[in-house]
Enzyme design. Sequence first.
Site, PDB file in Angstrom:
ATOM      1  N   VAL A   6     -34.779  35.739  85.288  1.00 15.93           N
ATOM      2  CA  VAL A   6     -36.206  36.077  85.364  1.00 15.93           C
ATOM      3  C   VAL A   6     -36.953  35.450  84.187  1.00 15.93           C
ATOM      4  CG1 VAL A   6     -37.901  37.945  85.403  1.00 15.93           C
ATOM      5  CG2 VAL A   6     -35.722  38.232  86.588  1.00 15.93           C
ATOM      6  N   ASP A   7     -36.365  35.530  83.012  1.00 15.86           N
ATOM      7  CA  ASP A   7     -36.987  34.927  81.834  1.00 15.86           C
ATOM      8  C   ASP A   7     -37.136  33.414  81.996  1.00 15.86           C
ATOM      9  OD1 ASP A   7     -37.651  36.954  80.044  1.00 15.86           O
ATOM     10  OD2 ASP A   7     -35.641  37.082  79.217  1.00 15.86           O
ATOM     11  N   PHE A   8     -36.053  32.751  82.362  1.00 14.44           N
ATOM     12  CA  PHE A   8     -36.108  31.291  82.471  1.00 14.44           C
ATOM     13  C   PHE A   8     -37.006  30.860  83.632  1.00 14.44           C
ATOM     14  CE2 PHE A   8     -32.424  31.394  79.662  1.00 14.44           C
ATOM     15  CZ  PHE A   8     -32.676  30.289  78.858  1.00 14.44           C
TER      16      PHE A   8
END
Length: 394
Positions: A166-168
């Site tokens: 999700v972050d990337f």
Amino acid sequence: MSKVLQGIRVLDFGRYIAGPFCATLLGDMGAEVIRVEKVDGSEDRFLSPVTEAGDGAMMMQMGRNKRSMTLNPMKPEGREIVRRLVATVDVVVANLPPDTLRAMGLDYDSLIQSRPDIILTMISAFGRGGPYANRVGFDGLGQAMSGCMYLTGTPEQPVRAWGPWVDFGTASLAAFGTMAALHERQKTGRGQIVEGSLFNTALTIMNGTLIEQHAIKRDRVASLNRSQTAAPADTFRTKDGWVLVQTIGGPLFKRFADLMGEDHWLEDPRFKDDISRGDHGAVVSERLARWCAERSSAEVLAAMEEARLPAGPVMSPQEVLDDPHVAARGMLQAVDYPGLERPAPVMKTPVELSKTPGEIRERAPVLGEHTDKIMEELGYSRADIDLLREKRVV
């Protein structure tokens, strides 16, 4: 060689992954990126430490192609430095709460006082508006609240993916949005706000499942690694390890049935199409599991390759580092860093352009490595810098 973002200057107030990696991608494409962090170092610098100084593995990746300065924007002198910095940059990247942005003078209304055509790339957990707007959060919340964790693992034990996708994903989408805003500014001269959020990204990736649920109320539950929309698509134990086989579509299923000696399955209504095969995936997985259990991973993968069926080994991090394909393509670049006994294997820009590729030009900076130089560029004297350092402004 000309770089796509050559001449663009970025101020990186990001923390952890979503903000910093957005700025990293812009830096790979040629932008000059200044990372601003706390006087004693921001927390994300020290995650998974790999040097005696405590610098972390993630910093080796996130910090490449960046200059580092330390700064406390909450002090009046720090606010003035921010104002001067903003006047020199094209983009500000920040994944900080709105109230914190205002306190630091990084909200859009403050930024345009210094640079009217500024682009502010804001990244948050849930986005502005709505009851969750002021909540803080990390990657795991996106996985948990999008339906992904519910469908990963088993009904008894939801599982979060180790890799912070999700972050990337949010970083990548924010970089896409920033480049779109830069393109728009070229045409109109206007800056704008680019907003990404972890929740937006997670819902985007889970959207097909949400549409299915809305349309037909399928009420799926987790089935570990076995796909529910095609088969065979699962992980299987071999004599000496694990492999993943992923078969989608009728032609691939025919190859699988031929390999297993189950040609009659091609006429079986349970396996007439992908969704039917997914509905009866336990039967298909059980058959392939027996076949794999009698063979080594190498034997399984060789047979799958000969049949042209997608399959691969479940590899440990060390096995990834030793993988011949990774080596042949030069995917990991050896980058020196002060305090490391040997160079860090840093993944190159993940999207490849044939004419103007991204590249790792510089290693990640040590804490505040470029503070003095940047301050001098802003017009501060040596005495000014020493005094500000004494006051712990920089």
